[in-house]
Scaffold this active site. Structure first.
Site, PDB file in Angstrom:
ATOM      1  CB  SER A 148      -0.893  -0.142   1.147  1.00 35.95           C
ATOM      2  OG  SER A 148      -2.013   0.907   1.141  1.00 35.95           O
ATOM      3  CG  ASP A 201      -6.954  -3.391  -3.684  1.00 35.72           C
ATOM      4  OD1 ASP A 201      -7.745  -2.446  -3.161  1.00 35.72           O
ATOM      5  OD2 ASP A 201      -5.795  -3.233  -3.498  1.00 35.72           O
ATOM      6  CG  HIS A 227      -5.846  -2.318  -0.035  1.00 33.21           C
ATOM      7  ND1 HIS A 227      -5.226  -1.797  -1.327  1.00 33.21           N
ATOM      8  CD2 HIS A 227      -5.275  -1.673   0.981  1.00 33.21           C
ATOM      9  CE1 HIS A 227      -4.119  -1.102  -0.696  1.00 33.21           C
ATOM     10  NE2 HIS A 227      -4.185  -0.792   0.155  1.00 33.21           N
TER      11      HIS A 227
END
Length: 276
Positions: A95, A227, A256
């Site tokens: 991320s 995601d 995610h």
């Protein structure tokens, strides 16, 4: 406790397991290095040295109330690598951590880096612009910040379903136990609210596109096909296109938070890539 002091006198906590070839994990937005528990245990058992640090304002690191701009975060990563004298290093970002990795490479080069893994990244950019028409409107990030400022525990708990892809109609992600979800939310809420909000702005608003060509080492991009935080077409595919020679591997049903929902496959792909 293992701590490292940066050049602006911020103490960063890190975990350092093993003595083999080093792998350094850079965490997702609002997570400390503890998020990598299942990756570090697995790779360490296969003879790799596994290191994860808590970003400033996260976990056990200092909460200085400053230094959350991307240059400083990338320099913190550089100081970690240099002070531990890590070489032939695999960087694994998740991320926001992917942004820190590519920005580190752009600022500090690849002399110590053997390979890179970018997992569920927010690179190359999340906010809508002329060069990124698929991005989210800027107002969406400010609305999210306002919700955090109003009731951060509720915002993070509500977001867990979207984050992990739970309840998805896709055939992929195994449902996490309620205890695992609670653990993940607890890790998030242990982070400084100041750091959480400032790093959210960094992850949402920065354009990492100019940094991607600096990633000249073998690079593996891992991204979930479901995601909902950083959609595959917006993030994973564009990141892979921006890094010549990189390999993109997608996960059907992956949200995610694949470091938990797909941890067995993630661990297998990491080990194969590192040992190849």
């Amino acid at each position: 406790m293992p701590y490292l002091q940066t050049n602006d006198s911020t103490q960063l906590y890190y975990r350092d397991w093993g003595t083999g070839t080093p792998v350094l994990f850079i965490s997702a937005w609002a997570f400390s290095g503890a998020m990598w528990e299942y990756q570090m245990l697995n790779l360490n058992e296969h003879g790799l040295r596994c290191i994860a640090f808590d970003r400033r304002g996260h976990g056990r690191s200092d909460d200085p109330g400053r230094g959350y701009e991307i240059d400083r975060l990338a320099d913190d990563l550089a100081e970690m690598i240099e002070q531990l004298d890590l070489r032939d290093l695999t960087l694994v970002g998740n991320s926001l951590g992917c942004g820190e990795v590519v920005h580190y490479l752009a600022r500090h080069g690849t002399s110590r880096i053997a390979r890179v893994v970018l997992m569920s990244g927010v690179t190359p950019g999340m906010i809508r612009s002329a060069e990124n028409p698929q991005g989210f409107p800027k107002e969406a990030s400010e609305f999210a910040i306002a919700r955090m400022q109003q009731d951060r525990p509720l915002y993070m708990t509500d977001g867990a379903i979207k984050y992990f892809g739970l309840g998805s109609t896709w055939p992929g992600p195994p449902l996490l136990s309620s205890e695992m979800v609670q653990w993940a939310v607890r890790l998030i809420l242990e982070c400084s609210p100041k750091a959480t909000i400032e790093c959210f702005r960094a992850s949402a608003q920065i354009n990492f596109l100019p940094d991607l060509p600096a990633c000249t080492v073998p690079t593996l991009v891992l991204h979930g096909e479901n995601d909902q935080v950083a959609p595959l077409d917006l993030s994973g595919r564009r990141t892979a296109r921006g890094i010549p020679g990189s390999k993109l591997k997608t996960y059907p049903g992956g949200g995610h938070g694949m470091f938990l929902t797909h941890k067995d496959r993630i661990n297998e792909d990491l080990l194969t890539f590192i040992q190849d």
